[in-house]
Design a protein around this motif. Structure first.
Motif, PDB file in Angstrom:
ATOM      1  N   LYS A 122      42.668  -2.775  21.972  1.00 52.16           N
ATOM      2  CA  LYS A 122      43.685  -2.050  21.782  1.00 52.16           C
ATOM      3  C   LYS A 122      44.927  -2.300  21.374  1.00 52.16           C
ATOM      4  CE  LYS A 122      41.990   0.402  26.039  1.00 52.16           C
ATOM      5  NZ  LYS A 122      42.218   0.971  27.210  1.00 52.16           N
ATOM      6  N   LEU A 123      45.693  -1.804  20.478  1.00 53.71           N
ATOM      7  CA  LEU A 123      47.115  -2.431  20.174  1.00 53.71           C
ATOM      8  C   LEU A 123      47.838  -1.071  20.191  1.00 53.71           C
ATOM      9  CD1 LEU A 123      48.688  -4.369  18.192  1.00 53.71           C
ATOM     10  CD2 LEU A 123      47.934  -2.723  16.417  1.00 53.71           C
ATOM     11  N   VAL A 124      48.876  -1.139  20.725  1.00 55.25           N
ATOM     12  CA  VAL A 124      49.979   0.021  20.622  1.00 55.25           C
ATOM     13  C   VAL A 124      51.335  -0.542  20.633  1.00 55.25           C
ATOM     14  CG1 VAL A 124      51.275   1.875  22.375  1.00 55.25           C
ATOM     15  CG2 VAL A 124      48.569   1.219  22.618  1.00 55.25           C
ATOM     16  N   VAL A 125      52.002   0.170  19.670  1.00 55.40           N
ATOM     17  CA  VAL A 125      53.485   0.004  19.430  1.00 55.40           C
ATOM     18  C   VAL A 125      54.252   1.396  19.618  1.00 55.40           C
ATOM     19  CG1 VAL A 125      53.180  -1.981  17.816  1.00 55.40           C
ATOM     20  CG2 VAL A 125      53.174   0.285  16.853  1.00 55.40           C
ATOM     21  N   GLY A 126      55.764   1.148  19.392  1.00 62.18           N
ATOM     22  CA  GLY A 126      56.472   2.233  19.612  1.00 62.18           C
ATOM     23  C   GLY A 126      56.735   3.104  18.181  1.00 62.18           C
ATOM     24  N   PRO A 127      57.555   3.738  17.892  1.00 59.03           N
ATOM     25  CA  PRO A 127      57.720   4.660  16.788  1.00 59.03           C
ATOM     26  C   PRO A 127      58.216   3.863  15.653  1.00 59.03           C
ATOM     27  CG  PRO A 127      59.118   5.979  18.830  1.00 59.03           C
ATOM     28  CD  PRO A 127      58.159   4.605  19.314  1.00 59.03           C
ATOM     29  N   GLU A 128      59.074   2.543  16.075  1.00 58.44           N
ATOM     30  CA  GLU A 128      59.742   2.047  14.867  1.00 58.44           C
ATOM     31  C   GLU A 128      58.713   1.138  14.054  1.00 58.44           C
ATOM     32  OE1 GLU A 128      60.136   1.520  18.116  1.00 58.44           O
ATOM     33  OE2 GLU A 128      62.197   2.367  18.615  1.00 58.44           O
ATOM     34  N   ILE A 161      50.312  -7.240  28.372  1.00 55.07           N
ATOM     35  CA  ILE A 161      48.764  -7.615  28.622  1.00 55.07           C
ATOM     36  C   ILE A 161      48.402  -7.899  29.890  1.00 55.07           C
ATOM     37  CG2 ILE A 161      49.457 -10.211  28.193  1.00 55.07           C
ATOM     38  CD1 ILE A 161      46.993 -10.382  26.332  1.00 55.07           C
ATOM     39  N   GLN A 162      47.191  -7.313  30.038  1.00 59.42           N
ATOM     40  CA  GLN A 162      46.466  -7.321  31.251  1.00 59.42           C
ATOM     41  C   GLN A 162      46.030  -8.746  31.760  1.00 59.42           C
ATOM     42  OE1 GLN A 162      43.245  -4.448  31.633  1.00 59.42           O
ATOM     43  NE2 GLN A 162      43.794  -4.170  33.856  1.00 59.42           N
ATOM     44  N   GLU A 163      46.145  -9.298  32.901  1.00 60.97           N
ATOM     45  CA  GLU A 163      45.964 -10.600  33.314  1.00 60.97           C
ATOM     46  C   GLU A 163      44.823 -10.718  33.399  1.00 60.97           C
ATOM     47  OE1 GLU A 163      48.284 -11.886  36.646  1.00 60.97           O
ATOM     48  OE2 GLU A 163      48.296 -14.063  35.897  1.00 60.97           O
ATOM     49  N   ARG A 164      43.826 -11.168  32.541  1.00 61.99           N
ATOM     50  CA  ARG A 164      42.509 -11.367  32.662  1.00 61.99           C
ATOM     51  C   ARG A 164      42.085 -12.515  31.821  1.00 61.99           C
ATOM     52  NH1 ARG A 164      43.075  -7.582  35.636  1.00 61.99           N
ATOM     53  NH2 ARG A 164      41.728  -5.859  35.791  1.00 61.99           N
ATOM     54  N   GLU A 165      40.903 -13.459  32.275  1.00 69.29           N
ATOM     55  CA  GLU A 165      40.330 -14.300  31.694  1.00 69.29           C
ATOM     56  C   GLU A 165      40.208 -14.236  29.839  1.00 69.29           C
ATOM     57  OE1 GLU A 165      37.783 -16.445  34.839  1.00 69.29           O
ATOM     58  OE2 GLU A 165      36.731 -16.546  32.911  1.00 69.29           O
ATOM     59  N   ARG A 166      39.601 -12.918  29.646  1.00 66.89           N
ATOM     60  CA  ARG A 166      39.181 -12.539  28.433  1.00 66.89           C
ATOM     61  C   ARG A 166      40.513 -12.671  27.608  1.00 66.89           C
ATOM     62  NH1 ARG A 166      38.431  -7.614  31.480  1.00 66.89           N
ATOM     63  NH2 ARG A 166      39.648  -6.183  30.960  1.00 66.89           N
ATOM     64  N   HIS A 167      41.889 -12.711  28.094  1.00 65.12           N
ATOM     65  CA  HIS A 167      42.767 -12.553  27.472  1.00 65.12           C
ATOM     66  C   HIS A 167      43.557 -13.829  27.293  1.00 65.12           C
ATOM     67  CE1 HIS A 167      43.140  -8.021  28.332  1.00 65.12           C
ATOM     68  NE2 HIS A 167      42.454  -8.144  27.362  1.00 65.12           N
ATOM     69  N   GLU A 168      43.143 -14.813  27.685  1.00 68.65           N
ATOM     70  CA  GLU A 168      43.925 -16.023  27.883  1.00 68.65           C
ATOM     71  C   GLU A 168      44.132 -16.845  26.533  1.00 68.65           C
ATOM     72  OE1 GLU A 168      41.458 -18.750  30.519  1.00 68.65           O
ATOM     73  OE2 GLU A 168      42.120 -17.645  32.243  1.00 68.65           O
ATOM     74  N   GLU A 169      43.344 -16.781  25.515  1.00 69.01           N
ATOM     75  CA  GLU A 169      43.377 -17.201  24.210  1.00 69.01           C
ATOM     76  C   GLU A 169      44.703 -16.446  23.596  1.00 69.01           C
ATOM     77  OE1 GLU A 169      40.310 -17.271  21.272  1.00 69.01           O
ATOM     78  OE2 GLU A 169      42.207 -17.747  19.866  1.00 69.01           O
ATOM     79  N   LEU A 170      44.596 -15.129  23.664  1.00 66.45           N
ATOM     80  CA  LEU A 170      45.586 -14.272  23.317  1.00 66.45           C
ATOM     81  C   LEU A 170      47.019 -14.692  23.863  1.00 66.45           C
ATOM     82  CD1 LEU A 170      45.584 -12.015  21.236  1.00 66.45           C
ATOM     83  CD2 LEU A 170      45.042 -10.432  23.062  1.00 66.45           C
ATOM     84  N   VAL A 171      47.018 -14.785  24.856  1.00 68.66           N
ATOM     85  CA  VAL A 171      48.221 -15.116  25.987  1.00 68.66           C
ATOM     86  C   VAL A 171      48.944 -16.407  25.229  1.00 68.66           C
ATOM     87  CG1 VAL A 171      49.438 -15.618  27.890  1.00 68.66           C
ATOM     88  CG2 VAL A 171      47.957 -13.674  27.905  1.00 68.66           C
ATOM     89  N   VAL A 189      47.024   2.297  31.010  1.00 69.27           N
ATOM     90  CA  VAL A 189      47.400   3.762  30.427  1.00 69.27           C
ATOM     91  C   VAL A 189      49.089   3.623  30.648  1.00 69.27           C
ATOM     92  CG1 VAL A 189      47.581   6.194  30.929  1.00 69.27           C
ATOM     93  CG2 VAL A 189      45.506   4.893  31.033  1.00 69.27           C
ATOM     94  N   GLY A 190      49.457   3.205  31.945  1.00 70.68           N
ATOM     95  CA  GLY A 190      51.074   3.094  32.080  1.00 70.68           C
ATOM     96  C   GLY A 190      51.524   2.124  31.163  1.00 70.68           C
ATOM     97  N   ALA A 191      50.880   0.845  31.078  1.00 70.68           N
ATOM     98  CA  ALA A 191      51.228  -0.359  30.148  1.00 70.68           C
ATOM     99  C   ALA A 191      51.301   0.299  28.765  1.00 70.68           C
ATOM    100  CB  ALA A 191      50.618  -1.386  30.229  1.00 70.68           C
ATOM    101  N   SER A 192      50.260   1.078  28.089  1.00 66.60           N
ATOM    102  CA  SER A 192      50.604   1.550  26.756  1.00 66.60           C
ATOM    103  C   SER A 192      51.645   2.255  26.753  1.00 66.60           C
ATOM    104  CB  SER A 192      49.304   2.422  26.454  1.00 66.60           C
ATOM    105  OG  SER A 192      48.038   1.569  26.801  1.00 66.60           O
ATOM    106  N   VAL A 206      48.572  -5.305  23.768  1.00 64.62           N
ATOM    107  CA  VAL A 206      47.357  -5.657  23.266  1.00 64.62           C
ATOM    108  C   VAL A 206      46.470  -5.969  24.308  1.00 64.62           C
ATOM    109  CG1 VAL A 206      48.085  -6.487  21.057  1.00 64.62           C
ATOM    110  CG2 VAL A 206      48.463  -7.970  22.938  1.00 64.62           C
ATOM    111  N   GLY A 207      45.121  -5.900  24.112  1.00 68.14           N
ATOM    112  CA  GLY A 207      44.109  -6.293  24.945  1.00 68.14           C
ATOM    113  C   GLY A 207      42.934  -5.617  24.959  1.00 68.14           C
ATOM    114  N   THR A 208      41.892  -5.985  25.783  1.00 69.03           N
ATOM    115  CA  THR A 208      40.860  -5.189  26.023  1.00 69.03           C
ATOM    116  C   THR A 208      40.524  -4.512  27.266  1.00 69.03           C
ATOM    117  OG1 THR A 208      39.857  -6.582  24.512  1.00 69.03           O
ATOM    118  CG2 THR A 208      38.150  -5.589  25.944  1.00 69.03           C
ATOM    119  N   GLY A 209      40.371  -3.307  27.335  1.00 67.64           N
ATOM    120  CA  GLY A 209      40.592  -2.495  28.590  1.00 67.64           C
ATOM    121  C   GLY A 209      39.389  -1.342  28.568  1.00 67.64           C
TER     122      GLY A 209
END
Ligand code: VTB
Ligand code: MG
Ligand code: MG
Length: 323
Positions: A122-128, A161-171, A189-192, A206-209
């Motif tokens: 997933k990828l989320v941004v605000g209105p701007e 970003i969710q603290e998970r091993e799968r996101h280490e490279e992204l971080v 959901v809250g983070a988005s 960003v990230g996978t959930g």
């Protein structure tokens, strides 16, 4: 859909939050989820609508759930799709951690993506930055775009970003780019949503959930005028086939916000269970008095309401945890 439906949905998320918050910190995630699920199911009976569950969460962690295909509501009124996560963050509640909430999205029949319970990128941004970013772009490019549109230097951009091993490279890539990360344990959901809300200081999610959480979030992102893109991540042949059975010919196709939630008539509501980025949790104020905080929004009008409520648990015995 009637706009009154928004208030009815708030009653449902409040009930789920009230019931599950009593399980905070007891180490019993199944019981906490069960309390939320049962409260939601019971409350939904009194809502004037003809609803079908299209997103129910629980399979990933074998938790109790509102089943896909289950009919909810009084049986008359508007025909709607319902996406639920009665307790977004079962582990959170078991451990007494922040960010748990009860969430629902309701939309016109046939307008919510029927995503199976599997992972989703997933990828989320605000209105701007809405309409300007792409999930398929390198993260470094996305950060540059978000920095420009949010009128910030790259060093001031915060990526949640969710603290998970799968996101280490992204971080690592985000940090090497010079931006900051804000790691969270559970509850995307809250983070988005905090990403798309004004004045939260969070610029990018960003990230996978979970895919269910993705579709539910999309209803809120639409109401907030933000942007979201996603891609299912089937992990094996079985998951791949399930996507296809649900009508997704190419399961890994890029999903735009309008693919996740078609049309404009969607309502999103969340009530905090434990205090987090978005909402305060349920507060037991002494005696039978309990306070809740809820956010509710409609994509059609873009109105966002925060509802603080006082409840008398003595008058809601069905929501009280058994002795
Ligand atoms: C994700 C996320 C949820 O659980 O589904 C996560 O979307 C499970 O991820 O918000 P792991 O399999 O890595 O634990 C939540 O955090 C809570 O339901
Ligand atoms: Mg859940
Ligand atoms: Mg969840």
């Amino acid at each position: 859909m009637d706009r009154e439906l928004a208030m009815e949905i708030v009653r449902v998320t409040e009930a789920a939050a009230l019931a599950s918050a009593q399980w905070m910190g007891r180490g019993l995630k199944i019981e906490a989820d069960d309390a939320a699920t049962t409260a939601m199911r019971t409350m939904f009976d009194s809502v004037t609508m003809k609803g079908t569950v299209v997103i129910g969460e629980g399979e990933l962690d074998e938790a109790p759930m509102l089943y896909i295909g289950e009919e909810l509501g009084s049986g008359n009124g508007p025909e709607v799709d319902i996406a639920v996560d009665p307790l977004e963050g079962t582990n959170i509640v078991a451990k007494g951690h922040p960010n748990a909430m009860a969430v629902i999205a309701v939309a016109d029949r046939g307008t919510l993506l029927h995503a199976p319970d599997m992972y989703m990128e997933k990828l989320v941004v605000g209105p701007e930055a809405a309409g300007l970013v792409r999930l398929t772009d390198p993260i470094e490019k996305t950060i540059d775009i978000v920095a420009k549109m949010n009128n910030k230097r790259v060093r001031d951009v915060t990526v949640i970003i969710q603290e998970r091993e799968r996101h280490e490279e992204l971080v690592t890539r985000i940090q090497n780019k010079g931006a900051r990360v804000k790691l969270f344990g559970d509850g995307d959901v809250g983070a988005s949503i905090v990403t798309a809300l004004p004045r939260t200081g969070i610029d990018l999610f960003v990230g996978t959930g979970g895919a269910p959480e993705g579709v539910i979030s999309a209803a809120a992102i639409k109401a907030l005028g933000g942007d979201m893109q996603a891609r299912l991540v089937p992990m094996n042949d079985e998951e791949y086939k399930r996507c296809q059975e649900m009508g997704l010919e190419d399961p890994t196709t890029l999903l735009m916000l309008n693919d996740l939630v078609k049309g404009d008539d969607a309502i999103f509501a969340a009530t905090g269970v434990s205090t987090g980025e978005l909402l305060e949790g349920v507060r037991f104020l002494g005696g039978d008095l309990v306070e809740t905080d809820t956010i509710v929004m409609r994509a059609k009008t873009g109105t966002v309401r925060y509802i603080k409520a006082h409840h008398r648990l003595n008058k809601k015995p069905h929501l009280v945890m058994p002795e």
